[in-house]
Each structure stands twice: as C-alpha cells, then as structure tokens.
Motif scaffolding. Structure first.
Motif, short mmCIF file in Angstrom:
data_model
loop_
_atom_site.label_atom_id
_atom_site.label_comp_id
_atom_site.label_asym_id
_atom_site.label_seq_id
_atom_site.Cartn_x
_atom_site.Cartn_y
_atom_site.Cartn_z
N MET A 97 0.91 -1.15 -0.12
CA MET A 97 -0.01 0.08 0.09
C MET A 97 0.95 1.26 -0.16
O MET A 97 0.50 2.28 -0.47
N ARG A 98 2.04 1.23 0.27
CA ARG A 98 2.78 2.44 0.91
C ARG A 98 3.94 2.55 -0.24
O ARG A 98 4.48 3.81 -0.42
N GLY A 99 4.29 1.60 -0.85
CA GLY A 99 5.48 1.56 -1.78
C GLY A 99 5.38 2.06 -3.08
O GLY A 99 6.26 2.92 -3.53
N LEU A 100 3.99 2.17 -3.57
CA LEU A 100 3.72 2.57 -5.04
C LEU A 100 3.42 4.35 -5.06
O LEU A 100 3.59 4.96 -5.89
N PRO A 101 2.45 4.33 -4.02
CA PRO A 101 2.01 6.13 -4.02
C PRO A 101 3.15 7.24 -4.21
O PRO A 101 2.76 7.90 -5.20
N PRO A 102 4.14 6.92 -3.47
CA PRO A 102 5.18 8.22 -3.88
C PRO A 102 5.47 8.27 -5.34
O PRO A 102 5.52 9.63 -5.86
N LEU A 103 5.82 7.19 -6.12
CA LEU A 103 6.18 7.30 -7.13
C LEU A 103 4.92 7.72 -8.32
O LEU A 103 5.28 8.71 -8.78
N LEU A 104 3.65 7.51 -7.68
CA LEU A 104 2.60 7.84 -8.84
C LEU A 104 2.35 9.42 -8.69
O LEU A 104 2.12 10.07 -9.47
N VAL A 105 2.46 9.81 -7.12
CA VAL A 105 2.30 11.23 -6.99
C VAL A 105 3.55 12.12 -7.79
O VAL A 105 3.26 13.01 -8.19
N ALA A 106 4.72 11.54 -7.59
CA ALA A 106 5.84 12.11 -8.22
C ALA A 106 5.52 12.45 -9.85
O ALA A 106 5.85 13.33 -10.43
N ASN A 158 -5.49 -0.22 -3.13
CA ASN A 158 -5.31 0.93 -2.15
C ASN A 158 -4.25 1.79 -2.46
O ASN A 158 -4.10 3.16 -2.27
N ALA A 159 -3.13 1.33 -3.04
CA ALA A 159 -2.09 2.36 -3.27
C ALA A 159 -2.61 3.25 -4.56
O ALA A 159 -2.11 4.59 -4.47
N LEU A 160 -3.32 2.90 -5.54
CA LEU A 160 -3.96 3.78 -6.31
C LEU A 160 -4.73 4.83 -5.64
O LEU A 160 -4.61 5.96 -6.00
N ALA A 161 -5.71 4.46 -4.79
CA ALA A 161 -6.59 5.42 -3.85
C ALA A 161 -5.38 6.33 -2.95
O ALA A 161 -5.90 7.53 -2.96
N ILE A 162 -4.55 5.84 -2.58
CA ILE A 162 -3.79 6.70 -1.76
C ILE A 162 -3.08 7.77 -2.37
O ILE A 162 -3.00 8.93 -2.11
N ALA A 163 -2.48 7.29 -3.60
CA ALA A 163 -1.99 8.35 -4.74
C ALA A 163 -2.91 9.40 -4.97
O ALA A 163 -2.52 10.62 -4.94
N ALA A 164 -4.18 9.14 -5.30
CA ALA A 164 -5.14 9.97 -5.89
C ALA A 164 -5.51 10.92 -4.81
O ALA A 164 -5.46 12.26 -4.82
N TYR A 165 -5.74 10.36 -3.19
CA TYR A 165 -6.26 11.30 -2.32
C TYR A 165 -5.04 12.38 -1.95
O TYR A 165 -5.45 13.34 -1.26
#
Length: 286
Positions: A97-106, A158-165
């Motif tokens: 859940m936490r490994g992918l969102p930072p890259l997506l946000v970046a 959830n990684a996608l949801a975390i990046a989006a919010y």
C-alpha cells in the motif's frame, strides 16, 4: 506551487506522523475483527473532528470540492484497507500500500501541482519506494503472489487510492486557509458512506462492538487524525511529492511493529531494505 525542499521542522513532523500512521495500522492488524475495528476507528475520528471544528470553524469554500472528492477516495481506501488486513500480514500488506503511491504522486507533480522534481528529489523518491517494496520482497513477496492473494490485491488497489487522495488533499489543504480545519472536515465526511453501508449489513454487530471497544477506537482515532493532519500541514510547507515519499518511512516502523509485536519475522532483511528508505530521506533533505 512550492519550490522549496524539506526543512528540519517539516521532516521531523512527517517522521512523527509516520510513526503514528504505522501505529494505527498495527491496531487494525491486531484487532480480532479487523473490519469492525476499522469502522470504529473512523467513526471515532469523525466524532473527534466534529468537536474540533466547533473551535476551528470551517475551511475556505474553495477547498470544499476537494474535501468531498477526497472523502469519496477515502471511502474506497477504507473498504480496501479492511480487505488488505483480512488474512494479510502487516508488513506485506502495508508495504504494498505504501511503496507505490510516492512514485505515482511524483509522476503527476509537475502537470497537476506545478512542482517538477530535480534529480535529487527523483533519486530520493526512487530510493524510498525501492526500500519500501524491498521490505515486502524480503519477506518472500513476488508479483505473482501479490496478484494471487486477495489481501495483496486489495493493498495494490489501495495504492492507487492513496496516490489519488494525496494529490487531491495537497491541493485542497493549500486552498483551505487552515489545513487543520480541512483535515477535520475530511475526517467528518470520509466515513459517512461506508458507515451507512456497513450499518445496513452489520448494524447489531457494529453497535455491540462499538460499545465494548470504544476506548481502543479512540486510541486509534487519535493516532490517525494526528498523523494525517500533520501530513496535510506539511504539504502546505513543502512539495507534495516529497512529503508523500517521506511519509512512507512509516513502513520501517511497521516492520519493527510487525516483527516485535506480531512475531511476523523478517526483521533483519526488512531493516536492510529499510536502509533504502533512510537513504531516500537524506536525498530528499538535500
């Protein structure tokens, strides 16, 4: 748009929020009924936020569309969070859940936020994401297993949801004029749909569970609300992608909790992979 980096105060605040974030996720992981405890935690968060808003007042009107959009995304997040910990280990589900969102946000920071990253920022984020995912791989996780296990699939969604919010809240908090009021408004709105839906399905069980576990729910709610309110404040002080990446240092705390509290093992390889997270923090700090 914020062009500056991470100050010492912002860095320390986000690290403290990361510890709190790992703490409330551990409370869910250790709950007898993870679904009911997740609902209780978010119900308590909403109740605490209502009292806070009486003192703070509402955020600026320009931020309200972002509050509502984030609340919908958080509804998905809560639903997938319950599935991710239902049969999944803390370290594995948490790292996915936490490994992918930072890259997506970046990747969307420049076009959506007007915050392009320099070489050090990209290297720092890559090191943190690599370290976070490395913790999961150190525990034997493979892409095949991640896609095959229902808990792991929920964690990936959830990684996608975390990046989006994260992106939505980064913008909304800056428009709010008061990040704490924005956070409290979000805490009130985010659990409404899922609480109503689950109450129709499990009303008697929810009432009984809430009556007997409300103290533990308040403990988790205090950790959760304090952690995310701090993150929202940090995103008004520093680039969103950097804050989002630094926040994932929570995985190092989650590995320690998972190993020492839940006996999940993988302490040594997990900490070795966590060295990537530490390296990323230094790179982000510049």
């Amino acid at each position: 748009m914020l062009d500056g980096g991470l100050t010492v105060n912002v860095t320390l605040a986000v690290l403290a929020a990361a510890l709190l974030h790992a703490g409330w996720n551990a409370l869910i992981r250790g709950a007898g009924d993870k679904g009911l405890y997740t609902l209780l935690l978010h119900a308590c968060s909403g109740a605490l936020a209502i009292f806070a808003l009486l003192a703070l007042g509402l955020p600026a009107a320009a931020s309200w569309p972002y509050v509502l959009a984030s609340a919908l995304l958080h509804t998905l997040y809560i639903a997938w969070l319950m599935r991710a910990y239902d049969g999944g280990q803390l370290a594995v589900s948490y790292t996915l859940m936490r490994g992918l969102p930072p890259l997506l946000v970046a990747l969307v920071s420049a076009p959506l936020l007007g915050e392009p990253l320099g070489a050090a920022g990209w290297l720092g984020i890559a090191a943190i994401c690599g370290g976070v995912l490395g913790i999961g791989f150190a525990g034997g996780l493979t892409p095949g297993r991640a896609l095959a296990h229902p808990a792991s699939r929920a964690a990936l969604l959830n990684a996608l949801a975390i990046a989006a919010y994260t992106v939505v809240d980064g913008i909304g908090a800056r428009l709010s004029g008061n990040p704490l009021a924005y956070a409290c408004s979000l805490f009130v709105c985010e659990p409404l749909l899922i609480l109503a839906w689950q109450y129709r399905r499990r009303g008697p069980a929810m009432r009984a569970y809430f009556r007997t576990h409300w103290r533990l729910g308040l403990a988790g709610a205090l950790c959760s609300t304090s952690a995310y309110a701090t993150i929202l404040w940090a995103m008004t002080q520093a680039p969103v992608a950097m804050v989002a990446a630094l926040r994932e240092s929570s995985v190092v705390f989650a590995v320690l909790i998972g190993s020492l509290w839940f006996g999940e093992g993988r302490l040594r390889p997990g900490l070795l992979a966590g060295a990537g997270v530490v390296l990323g923090i230094f790179l982000l700090r510049g």
